[in-house]
Every structure is written in C-alpha cells, then in structure tokens.
Design an enzyme around this catalytic site. Structure first.
Site, short mmCIF file in Angstrom:
data_model
loop_
_atom_site.label_atom_id
_atom_site.label_comp_id
_atom_site.label_asym_id
_atom_site.label_seq_id
_atom_site.Cartn_x
_atom_site.Cartn_y
_atom_site.Cartn_z
N ARG A 95 0.86 -1.01 0.11
CA ARG A 95 -0.08 0.09 -0.07
C ARG A 95 1.01 1.19 -0.07
NH1 ARG A 95 -1.21 1.81 4.61
NH2 ARG A 95 -2.11 0.05 5.36
N TYR A 122 -17.59 16.53 -14.82
CA TYR A 122 -18.04 15.20 -14.80
C TYR A 122 -18.83 14.99 -13.62
CZ TYR A 122 -17.71 10.18 -13.83
OH TYR A 122 -17.78 8.95 -13.51
N LYS A 173 -8.88 6.20 -18.68
CA LYS A 173 -9.54 6.34 -20.08
C LYS A 173 -8.34 6.79 -21.02
CE LYS A 173 -13.22 6.93 -18.31
NZ LYS A 173 -13.22 7.82 -16.66
C1 LIG Z 1 -13.28 13.81 -16.57
C2 LIG Z 1 -13.46 12.84 -15.79
N1 LIG Z 1 -12.89 12.87 -14.72
C3 LIG Z 1 -12.72 11.77 -13.67
C4 LIG Z 1 -13.49 10.65 -13.91
C5 LIG Z 1 -13.55 9.64 -12.81
O1 LIG Z 1 -12.71 8.46 -13.14
P1 LIG Z 1 -12.92 6.89 -12.69
O2 LIG Z 1 -14.21 6.25 -13.49
O3 LIG Z 1 -11.39 6.42 -13.06
O4 LIG Z 1 -12.90 6.78 -11.29
C6 LIG Z 1 -14.23 10.46 -15.24
C7 LIG Z 1 -14.67 9.12 -15.42
O5 LIG Z 1 -15.59 9.06 -16.46
C8 LIG Z 1 -14.15 11.65 -16.03
O6 LIG Z 1 -14.55 11.40 -17.13
#
Ligand SMILES: Cc1ncc(COP(=O)(O)O)c(C=O)c1O
Length: 384
Positions: A55, A107, A204
């Site tokens: 960790r 988001y 992503k």
């Molecule tokens: C722009 C953006 N930030 C943060 C996140 C959150 O990431 P995660 O799904 O890896 O937790 C997302 C998820 O779609 C996103 O599109």
C-alpha cells in the site's frame, strides 16, 4: 514518486517508453515486472530495501508514477485505484468550512463527490461557467481553497483558459486543479500553464484499452506531493501492481493513439457539421466553437471526444445512440474502440436537477482508432 531515471532532453514519445522503465537489473527483462507482492523482506529490524508494504510503495507502481509524471512535465506523480480515488485524495486536503469552485459542466462523478460526500464533512461548493473570469471571481469566498476545472469538459467540450484560472485561484491563495483526462499530457500540460495539480481518470486515454480502472495526481510542489503521499498511504486507494503494469503498457502508445483519435474525430466533425439531421456540433477544433481560440493556445490538437445534438430532441438522440454498430453504446471513453452515449441518461444522470444538468438530446462520441470510413458509414446509417 519523484521523477528519476530520465533525461530532461527526452521528447514526449521517448519519455512514454523509457521514463521510470529501465530494463530489470537482475534479469534484463525489458518490461517492468509485475511485483505481485504485499510485503518485502527486511535486512534487519527497521532496515528495508526501499519497500516495506505494497500500500505504501510498490516497484511497478513507482515506474508508473515516474512515467506519467514525466509526461505531464511534473516533478511528482502518484497513482490511484481510480480517477475518483485520485479526486477524493486531493479533496481530503480540505477542512470543514472550506469552499470549492468547480466548472458548471464537471463530470457527474466529480459533482456527486463534491456535492454529496464532501458536503457531509462541512465543505461547501459553487459551480460557475468558467468561460469568463468574472464568473469565477464572483464565486470566490475567503474560504475558497480549490478552483476545479476540466478542460475540455465532459460532455460539453468547453475549454478553460488554464493560465487565467490559475491566476484567479492564486490571487486568493487557492489551488488550481485541472482534470486532464480528456486532453491527456500529449495534447496539454496544465502544470506548465500554472495549475497546482493535474488529476486523471487513467481509465481513459492513459490506459487506452478499456481494460483497467485507474487514477493519477501530478504536481510540481514537494510540499503538496508530501501531503498527497501521506493521504495515498493513509487512505489506501492504490492501484494493484497488475493494473499499474497495464497502465504503463497503455501509456507507451499514448502519442500514436492520440494522433489517430484526433484525426478520426476531425473527419467525423466535418461530416456531422454538414449533416441535415444534426442540430449542433460541439468540438473545440471547430472555429465556430466558443472556446476555439483558447484551445488553439493551450492544446496541441483538439482531442478524440465529440458531442452533438440532433433535430428531434431526446427521442431522436436515444434512437441514434441505439442504432450504431461500430460505436458501442456504453459509458466511459478514451479507448481504441469507438463508444456512443447519451450523457443525460447515462454518465451524467447524477447531475439531474442541479446546475450541472445536461441537455437530454446531447449525444457524446468517444472516437476510437478504427478505419475512419467505417466510422463515418456507421454514423451515417444511424442518422438516417
Ligand atoms: C473527466 C473525468 N474525470 C474523472 C472521472 C472518474 O474517473 P474513474 O471512472 O476512473 O474513477 C471520469 C470518469 O468518467 C471522467 O470522465
């Protein structure tokens, strides 16, 4: 992990392949091994060889942290189990009574974390349209500690001037946090424009293959990195070694994938822009886009995400999103395969009824790297 094993003169593509990733000294293995271990032998009580518990630290994770930090032009980087875990860790720097200003098209998960979780701890928030400096300034209070932007934003693809945002945040001693998920460090490096933190959903484009969930924080401040490192260990939302390996593998091809994502997106935008059934196209590369000039100033290209509305409202949007064959109807984005979704009913459902609510006739495309003509034909068939 602090940046090391790197030549400062290396270009982006060289960093992506070599920063933090020397051949294994023991075996010569060319890829960083997956150190699938929880603990490490110590030479004597209290004397370890740099690692004590996974960790706290793991060599595969260290390699990933050095690699992505190098791509962001950052001194320090920390990897997390998801983008939300990374976001949560930054926000744990706040105290009850502190205030966050976020863009009004953040988001949905970021909005949910701030408005439904952080508020339980006494943190307050405002949302503003970040296209104008005065909108942000009007939201600031003497307790504002964080100004939080996504650029390009999700799903409206608005671009925020990071230099302006950093100036506004710093004028009151707040941190400027930029979610760089959509642009990736290949297209934009927010720390160079004054941001204090870069945050990623590594799920992503960094991973790029729809097979790993991860998050990342980069900063140039040793003090902030120390605090993030403390929280990373204290909270423990760390990625598994195998996930770090997958992310490292993805990052190596980031530049070639991004070039192709951008080229395909540009062709699709040209097609959609002239289509009789399409009402509006949102893409920062379009000269008609309200934030095109800022995008040109701070981005290398305009990204692989495209949003648009169709004549016929929400029903028509759902029909189009349900009719494509190559564009898979799914949440998420940024991988090699093309995806389509209706944000108001899917990724941004949690923003319903809030200032961040999204037009329910909006369609979002994550343009993949398939043959461009096949993608155009798929969209053409769905629209007709
Ligand atoms: C722009 C953006 N930030 C943060 C996140 C959150 O990431 P995660 O799904 O890896 O937790 C997302 C998820 O779609 C996103 O599109």
């Amino acid at each position: 992990m602090a940046r090391e094993n790197m030549d400062e003169r290396w270009g982006f593509e060289t960093r992506a392949i070599h920063a933090g990733q020397k051949p294994d000294p023991q075996t010569g293995a060319i890829t960083v091994p997956v150190y699938q271990t929880t603990t490490y032998e110590q030479d004597e009580v209290g004397k370890d060889r740099g690692y004590e518990y996974s960790r706290t630290g793991n060599p595969t994770r260290d390699a990933l942290e050095i690699s992505v930090a190098a791509l962001e032009g950052a001194e320090f980087g920390r990897a997390f189990a998801s983008g939300m875990a990374a976001e949560d860790t930054i926000l744990r720097l706040l105290n009850p009574g502190d205030h966050i200003v976020m863009g009004n098209d953040a988001y949905g998960g970021t909005f949910r974390l701030i408005s439904k979780v952080l508020t339980r701890m006494g943190v307050t928030w405002s949302a503003a349209d970040f296209s104008k400096r005065e909108n942000i300034e009007n939201c600031l209070t003497d307790r504002t500690r964080v100004v939080w932007a996504e650029t390009p934003s999700n799903p409206l693809l608005s671009v925020v001037d990071i230099e302006m945002l950093s100036e506004v945040a710093h004028s009151i001693g707040a941190w400027c946090v930029v979610d760089n998920t959509f642009a990736t460090p290949y297209l934009q490096q927010p720390l160079a424009h004054g941001a204090d933190f870069v945050v990623h959903s590594a799920t992503k484009y960094l991973g790029g293959h729809s097979d790993v969930v991860g998050g990342f924080i980069a900063t140039n401040s040793p003090e902030l990195d120390q605090e993030i490192g403390f929280l990373q260990n204290a909270i423990g939302a760390v990625p598994a070694p195998w996930d770090c390996y997958l992310l490292l593998r993805g990052v190596k091809t980031l530049s070639v994938r991004m070039d192709r994502h951008c080229d395909n997106a540009e062709r699709i935008v040209t097609f959609l822009d002239g289509h009789p059934k399409v009402a509006d196209v949102l893409y920062p590369g379009l000269s008609s886009h309200p934030t095109h000039d800022i995008a040109k100033k701070q981005m290398k290209k305009f990204g692989g995400m495209v949003s648009f509305t169709v004549h016929g409202g929400p029903e028509a949007a759902r029909m189009v999103a349900g009719s494509t064959k190559l564009f898979t109807l799914a949440e998420s984005l940024g991988a090699v395969e093309s995806l389509i979704e209706v944000p108001a009913a899917m990724t941004h459902l949690s923003a319903e009824g809030s200032p961040l609510e999204v037009d329910d006739s909006l369609i979002r495309l994550s343009v993949g790297i398939e043959t461009t003509d096949d993608l155009l034909e798929d969209l053409s068939n769905a629209l007709s």
